[in-house]
Write a protein that holds these residues in place. Structure first.
Motif, short mmCIF file in Angstrom:
data_model
loop_
_atom_site.label_atom_id
_atom_site.label_comp_id
_atom_site.label_asym_id
_atom_site.label_seq_id
_atom_site.Cartn_x
_atom_site.Cartn_y
_atom_site.Cartn_z
N VAL A 64 -3.54 -8.83 56.07
CA VAL A 64 -3.41 -8.88 57.27
C VAL A 64 -4.58 -8.11 57.25
O VAL A 64 -4.16 -6.10 57.04
CB VAL A 64 -2.28 -8.05 58.30
N ALA A 65 -5.53 -7.97 58.11
CA ALA A 65 -6.46 -7.32 58.28
C ALA A 65 -6.41 -6.56 60.24
O ALA A 65 -6.59 -7.89 61.18
CB ALA A 65 -8.31 -7.43 58.50
N LEU A 66 -6.67 -5.61 60.04
CA LEU A 66 -5.47 -4.85 62.04
C LEU A 66 -7.03 -4.36 62.00
O LEU A 66 -7.92 -3.40 61.57
CB LEU A 66 -4.92 -4.01 61.36
N LEU A 67 -7.95 -4.66 63.36
CA LEU A 67 -8.90 -4.24 64.20
C LEU A 67 -7.84 -3.50 65.33
O LEU A 67 -7.22 -4.02 66.41
CB LEU A 67 -10.15 -5.55 64.53
N ALA A 68 -8.77 -1.97 65.53
CA ALA A 68 -7.47 -1.45 66.62
C ALA A 68 -8.76 -0.31 66.53
O ALA A 68 -8.78 0.62 65.66
CB ALA A 68 -6.22 -1.79 66.31
N PRO A 69 -8.66 0.42 68.04
CA PRO A 69 -8.14 2.02 68.05
C PRO A 69 -7.96 2.90 67.08
O PRO A 69 -6.95 2.63 66.10
CB PRO A 69 -7.68 2.70 68.97
N ALA A 70 -8.66 4.03 66.61
CA ALA A 70 -8.34 4.76 65.72
C ALA A 70 -6.67 5.25 65.55
O ALA A 70 -6.39 5.08 63.76
CB ALA A 70 -9.95 6.12 65.18
N PRO A 71 -6.51 5.52 66.45
CA PRO A 71 -5.09 6.09 65.67
C PRO A 71 -4.04 5.35 65.21
O PRO A 71 -2.82 5.63 64.86
CB PRO A 71 -4.63 6.47 67.44
N PHE A 72 -3.84 3.76 65.30
CA PHE A 72 -3.58 2.63 64.81
C PHE A 72 -3.39 2.23 63.40
O PHE A 72 -2.74 2.42 62.51
CB PHE A 72 -4.16 1.28 65.39
N ILE A 73 -4.80 3.09 62.87
CA ILE A 73 -4.09 3.58 61.09
C ILE A 73 -3.00 3.82 60.96
O ILE A 73 -3.01 3.05 59.32
CB ILE A 73 -5.63 4.36 60.69
N GLU A 74 -2.46 4.39 61.21
CA GLU A 74 -1.09 5.18 60.60
C GLU A 74 0.03 4.38 60.00
O GLU A 74 0.99 4.38 59.67
CB GLU A 74 -0.56 6.17 61.89
#
Length: 338
Positions: free
Chosen positions: A268-278
């Motif tokens: 999966v590639a996730l495109l989301a706001p920066a805090p979702f990196i965790e």
């Protein structure tokens, strides 16, 4: 065909590069150039054979109208039957800038391929030094959709244009990365109240401060109109190779989706706001409600082996409405449901 990329910058006079672009356009060719939104693929808007080369290079459906770019407001009466008062007020407020205004076109002036058989045309004046210098040196209207293969993410860098259109167009004018990174707002002033056909950097709220009530249809209402009056209304757009699915902007929901897909062996590639990196997706590309990184993120997904792309929904307010519009087009309306 060999595609040449020429670099222009604010430090040099770049006269040779501009002259090369103008000569090609005058000779019925297409040229890619930067605007403040995305890179455009331009042809002289009064030359139908030249305009058809845009459709050919992009693989673009012929019923998809094109936006006409101009270098000065004084040119407007050459192409428009009548300029409504609200349109004049909008030009004063937002031009040059990322606002396309749809008005009644003068008959038999613009190439038929520009208007796709409609009686209206969208016109804008881009707020970009390179685009304005090119348009003013040419002194002709330029029809220009985004400079990418039809349906793919729009280009915000010259290298994106090169990746998509190498061998299909003669020249790319490289003016660096674009600023806004989202196409212009398209507003139809031939109806009352005016209707936003494509949201962009000039928001509903900004428009209403100048001219009063403006209608902004939702995604479902947009789909009911089978005749597109503006680019991006009818077809799936902005899509990378892997399928895109929208998902709630909720960490718990996204975490459950990543867990489920991971158990199924799906990358999966996730495109989301920066805090979702965790959340530790296989690939993570941050973007936010400003949208300047959205197309870069979608293109970056093509350089991974991800089988699916999850993109978190955005706010429906302000520029968020434009981001959500592009995400819905990229996903073709698909949502990931647990």
């Amino acid at each position: 065909m060999k595609t040449v990329r020429v670099l222009v910058d604010s430090d040099g006079d770049n006269e040779k590069s501009y002259s090369q672009a103008v000569d090609l356009l005058n000779n019925g060719e297409v040229v890619a150039f930067p605007t403040e939104t995305v890179y455009g693929l331009g042809a002289v808007a009064t030359n139908d054979l030249a305009v058809k080369k845009i459709f050919e290079a992009k693989g673009r459906p012929s019923d998809n109208p094109l936006i006409v770019h101009i270098g000065t407001i004084e040119e407007i009466p050459n192409y428009i039957e009548e300029i409504p008062e609200n349109a004049r007020n909008l030009m004063d407020a937002f031009w040059p800038g990322p606002l396309t205004i749809i008005m009644k076109a003068k008959k038999n002036v613009l190439a038929p391929s520009v208007t796709a058989g409609l009686s209206t045309v969208g016109i804008r004046m881009p707020n970009h030094e390179v685009a304005l210098r090119l348009l003013r040196k040419l002194n002709k209207p330029v029809a220009a959709p985004s400079a990418n293969r039809s349906g793919k993410p729009s280009p915000t860098k010259a290298i994106h244009v090169e990746e998509d259109l190498q061998g299909r167009i003669p020249l790319i004018v490289d003016g660096g990365m674009t600023g806004i990174g989202l196409e212009s707002t398209v507003l139809d002033v031939t109806v009352n109240p005016p209707v936003i056909l494509r949201p962009g950097g000039v928001t509903k709220e900004m428009l209403e401060e100048v001219i009063g009530q403006v209608i902004q249809p939702n995604h479902e209402e947009e789909k009911l109109d089978s005749t597109p009056k503006a680019p991006g209304m009818k077809y799936t757009h902005y899509a990378p190779n892997a399928p895109v699915y929208l998902i709630s902007n909720n960490k718990e929901v996204v975490e459950k989706a990543l867990f489920k897909l991971g158990n199924e062996g799906i990358k999966v590639a996730l495109l989301a706001p920066a805090p979702f990196i965790e959340l530790k997706a296989d690939y993570f590309f941050p973007f936010g409600d400003e949208g300047d990184k959205l197309y870069d993120a979608l293109r970056a997904c093509d350089k991974t082996d991800a089988s699916i792309i999850l993109a978190t929904e955005t706010s429906a307010e302000g520029v968020g409405a434009a981001i959500m519009n592009r995400l819905q087009k990229a996903a073709g309306g698909k949502w990931f449901r647990l």
